[in-house]
Design a protein around this motif. Structure first.
Motif, mmCIF file in Angstrom:
data_model
loop_
_atom_site.group_PDB
_atom_site.id
_atom_site.type_symbol
_atom_site.label_atom_id
_atom_site.label_comp_id
_atom_site.label_asym_id
_atom_site.label_seq_id
_atom_site.Cartn_x
_atom_site.Cartn_y
_atom_site.Cartn_z
ATOM 1 N N GLY A 27 0.794 -1.228 0.000
ATOM 2 C CA GLY A 27 0.000 0.000 0.000
ATOM 3 C C GLY A 27 0.824 1.274 0.000
ATOM 4 O O GLY A 27 0.270 2.372 -0.079
ATOM 5 N N ALA B 275 3.740 3.968 -1.515
ATOM 6 C CA ALA B 275 4.292 4.424 -2.791
ATOM 7 C C ALA B 275 5.623 5.133 -2.565
ATOM 8 O O ALA B 275 5.873 5.687 -1.500
ATOM 9 C CB ALA B 275 3.317 5.375 -3.476
ATOM 10 N N LYS C 8 2.516 -1.210 -9.084
ATOM 11 C CA LYS C 8 1.979 -0.393 -10.160
ATOM 12 C C LYS C 8 2.996 0.727 -10.360
ATOM 13 O O LYS C 8 3.316 1.461 -9.429
ATOM 14 C CB LYS C 8 0.600 0.163 -9.795
ATOM 15 N N PHE D 238 2.266 -2.656 -14.813
ATOM 16 C CA PHE D 238 2.160 -3.563 -13.674
ATOM 17 C C PHE D 238 3.357 -4.506 -13.734
ATOM 18 O O PHE D 238 3.629 -5.103 -14.767
ATOM 19 C CB PHE D 238 0.841 -4.322 -13.701
ATOM 20 N N TYR E 196 6.275 4.403 -7.986
ATOM 21 C CA TYR E 196 5.718 3.055 -7.956
ATOM 22 C C TYR E 196 5.060 2.816 -6.616
ATOM 23 O O TYR E 196 5.424 3.413 -5.605
ATOM 24 C CB TYR E 196 6.740 1.972 -8.297
ATOM 25 N N LYS E 197 4.052 1.955 -6.647
ATOM 26 C CA LYS E 197 3.275 1.627 -5.445
ATOM 27 C C LYS E 197 3.179 0.118 -5.310
ATOM 28 O O LYS E 197 2.893 -0.574 -6.295
ATOM 29 C CB LYS E 197 1.872 2.227 -5.542
ATOM 30 N N ASN E 198 3.417 -0.369 -4.101
ATOM 31 C CA ASN E 198 3.262 -1.794 -3.825
ATOM 32 C C ASN E 198 1.768 -2.084 -3.739
ATOM 33 O O ASN E 198 1.097 -1.628 -2.802
ATOM 34 C CB ASN E 198 3.975 -2.162 -2.521
ATOM 35 N N ILE E 199 1.249 -2.827 -4.694
ATOM 36 C CA ILE E 199 -0.183 -3.141 -4.727
ATOM 37 C C ILE E 199 -0.455 -4.567 -4.259
ATOM 38 O O ILE E 199 -1.580 -5.052 -4.347
ATOM 39 C CB ILE E 199 -0.780 -2.903 -6.131
ATOM 40 N N THR F 119 0.271 -7.827 -1.214
ATOM 41 C CA THR F 119 0.019 -8.017 0.220
ATOM 42 C C THR F 119 1.296 -8.316 1.000
ATOM 43 O O THR F 119 1.253 -8.434 2.224
ATOM 44 C CB THR F 119 -0.980 -9.164 0.437
#
Length: 162
Positions: A56, A58, A80, A100, A119-122, A124
């Protein structure tokens, strides 16, 4: 922030995206992140580092004046990746691109100077990103200004992570 175009979706000129092949055997896997015989001398890495980004979270958006980033997204999470072409002399000025990458799509993404990126960790799980930029962070002996223009806290910035 004035002077920025209305960014449109598309592919950005000079951004390189390559799949990372995993070579499997009974011990696990191996992936070649870069090879000097397959690298443009302008983006040849001079250092490398790893970063961990929590789910969650970035990193960015920011850009560099002279530095190219050589990101490798291999896992164990998914990201992302956001790119905006802010180079006024580029044929794709005003284009934004989303990619992605990570465990489900291992990729190398080479980002040239002037392309705003984040970038963002999408996923878990904690995500690991390898970066091998073509410039030393803070220059030789860490004695120079950092080549980074940050946009994270700029009010009215067009560089939104959506």
């Amino acid at each position: 922030m004035s002077g920025w175009p209305e960014f449109t979706k598309g592919k950005i000129h000079d951004v390189t995206v390559r799949p990372l092949a995993k070579y499997l055997d009974e011990r696990g896997w191996l992936a070649e992140l870069f090879r000097s015989d397959e690298t443009d001398p302008q983006t040849m890495p001079v250092m490398a580092y790893l970063s961990m980004t929590q789910p969650g979270v970035a990193r960015g958006p920011h850009e560099h004046v002279d530095q190219s980033d050589w990101f490798c997204f291999i896992g164990p999470s998914n990201f992302k990746v956001f790119l905006w072409d802010a180079r006024r002399d580029s044929p794709t000025f005003g284009v934004r691109q989303t990619i992605f990458a990570g465990a489900d799509a291992p990729l190398t993404v080479i980002v040239p100077p002037g392309v705003v990126h984040a970038y963002k960790n999408i996923g878990t799980a904690d995500g690991i990103v390898f970066n091998a930029p073509n410039r030393l962070y803070a220059g030789e002996g860490k004695k120079s200004p950092v080549d980074e223009i940050r946009h994270e806290e700029v009010e009215g910035s067009p560089f939104c992570l959506d």
